[in-house]
Design a protein around this motif. Sequence first.
Motif, PDB file in Angstrom:
ATOM      1  N   ARG A  60       0.774  -1.522   0.025  1.00 45.87           N
ATOM      2  CA  ARG A  60      -0.152   0.307  -0.103  1.00 45.87           C
ATOM      3  C   ARG A  60       0.966   1.415  -0.317  1.00 45.87           C
ATOM      4  O   ARG A  60       0.809   1.997  -1.223  1.00 45.87           O
ATOM      5  N   ILE A  61       1.753   0.866   0.911  1.00 49.85           N
ATOM      6  CA  ILE A  61       2.802   2.705   1.018  1.00 49.85           C
ATOM      7  C   ILE A  61       4.012   2.188  -0.570  1.00 49.85           C
ATOM      8  O   ILE A  61       2.929   3.986  -0.930  1.00 49.85           O
ATOM      9  N   GLU A  90      -4.503  -1.378  -8.139  1.00 52.38           N
ATOM     10  CA  GLU A  90      -4.566  -1.506  -7.098  1.00 52.38           C
ATOM     11  C   GLU A  90      -3.227  -2.924  -6.847  1.00 52.38           C
ATOM     12  O   GLU A  90      -3.316  -3.141  -7.995  1.00 52.38           O
ATOM     13  N   SER A 113       1.254   3.923  -3.184  1.00 54.50           N
ATOM     14  CA  SER A 113       0.922   4.902  -2.567  1.00 54.50           C
ATOM     15  C   SER A 113       1.628   5.761  -3.394  1.00 54.50           C
ATOM     16  O   SER A 113       1.474   7.492  -3.733  1.00 54.50           O
ATOM     17  N   ALA A 114       2.733   5.876  -3.071  1.00 48.04           N
ATOM     18  CA  ALA A 114       4.036   6.909  -3.050  1.00 48.04           C
ATOM     19  C   ALA A 114       4.303   6.444  -5.039  1.00 48.04           C
ATOM     20  O   ALA A 114       4.650   7.360  -5.517  1.00 48.04           O
ATOM     21  N   LYS A 147       1.805   6.397  -7.437  1.00 50.05           N
ATOM     22  CA  LYS A 147       1.054   6.595  -7.430  1.00 50.05           C
ATOM     23  C   LYS A 147       0.992   7.870  -8.117  1.00 50.05           C
ATOM     24  O   LYS A 147       0.876   9.017  -8.837  1.00 50.05           O
ATOM     25  N   GLY A 148       1.305   8.873  -6.629  1.00 52.48           N
ATOM     26  CA  GLY A 148       1.598  10.211  -6.044  1.00 52.48           C
ATOM     27  C   GLY A 148       2.708  10.614  -7.163  1.00 52.48           C
ATOM     28  O   GLY A 148       2.163  11.806  -8.220  1.00 52.48           O
TER      29      GLY A 148
END
Length: 225
Positions: A75-76, A210, A79-80, A82-83
């Motif tokens: 997840r971390i 995801e 998220s990084a 995609k950001g």
Amino acid sequence: MSNILCIETATTNCSVALSIYGEQSVLQEDNDVKYSHAERLHPYIEKVLSEANIEKNELTAIAISKGPGSYTGLRIGVSAAKGLCYALGIPLISISTLESLSYKVSCNEGEYIIPMLDARRMEVYSAVFDANHHQVRATEAQILEENSFIDYLEKGKVYFVGNGVSKFEEICKHPNAVFVKNTLPSAAEMTKLAEAKNKLSDYEDVAYFEPYYLKDFIAGIPKKK
């Protein structure tokens, strides 16, 4: 110029590499369990780019290890990734964690590589690859037993690699089993795989991508202080 930032956070190894035309330029990683990926990941990204003398706006794409693996780690990392893709307007590439882990091992024709990552108790996430790193059995979450993978072991040497290996070594005594211990997925093996996908424009939808958790997340019981 193809500059792809590769991020691997599926296990305790926080790993970041820069791929330039598929060749690893800079690698930064640490598998110490005394920190969280949230603490190390972004500083590692900055360090890799600084050492390579590459600005973020010079990146072609971001490659992320998609799982299976640690729910929190994945997840971390995702998220990084995609950001960065959103901020820079560049594509996202996903790499199978088990496929990249299989590249830690080289073997001969007729032999197999089985990367396995620790799940719970005697369970692991695993897949089977041939000597050319082609996947020949789907990724599964499975409970290990003495005769697990017997069909492959009876054909020749089988190399087991990953942090789930120690579990199987305790119960598997087959002479064709080779246990490659103390090995975790790394961004180093992602570089060539990411470049290959980039050439094919094999990208993910940044909005909807995801991680491949394989199993639903089960929260642990907090430890008493």
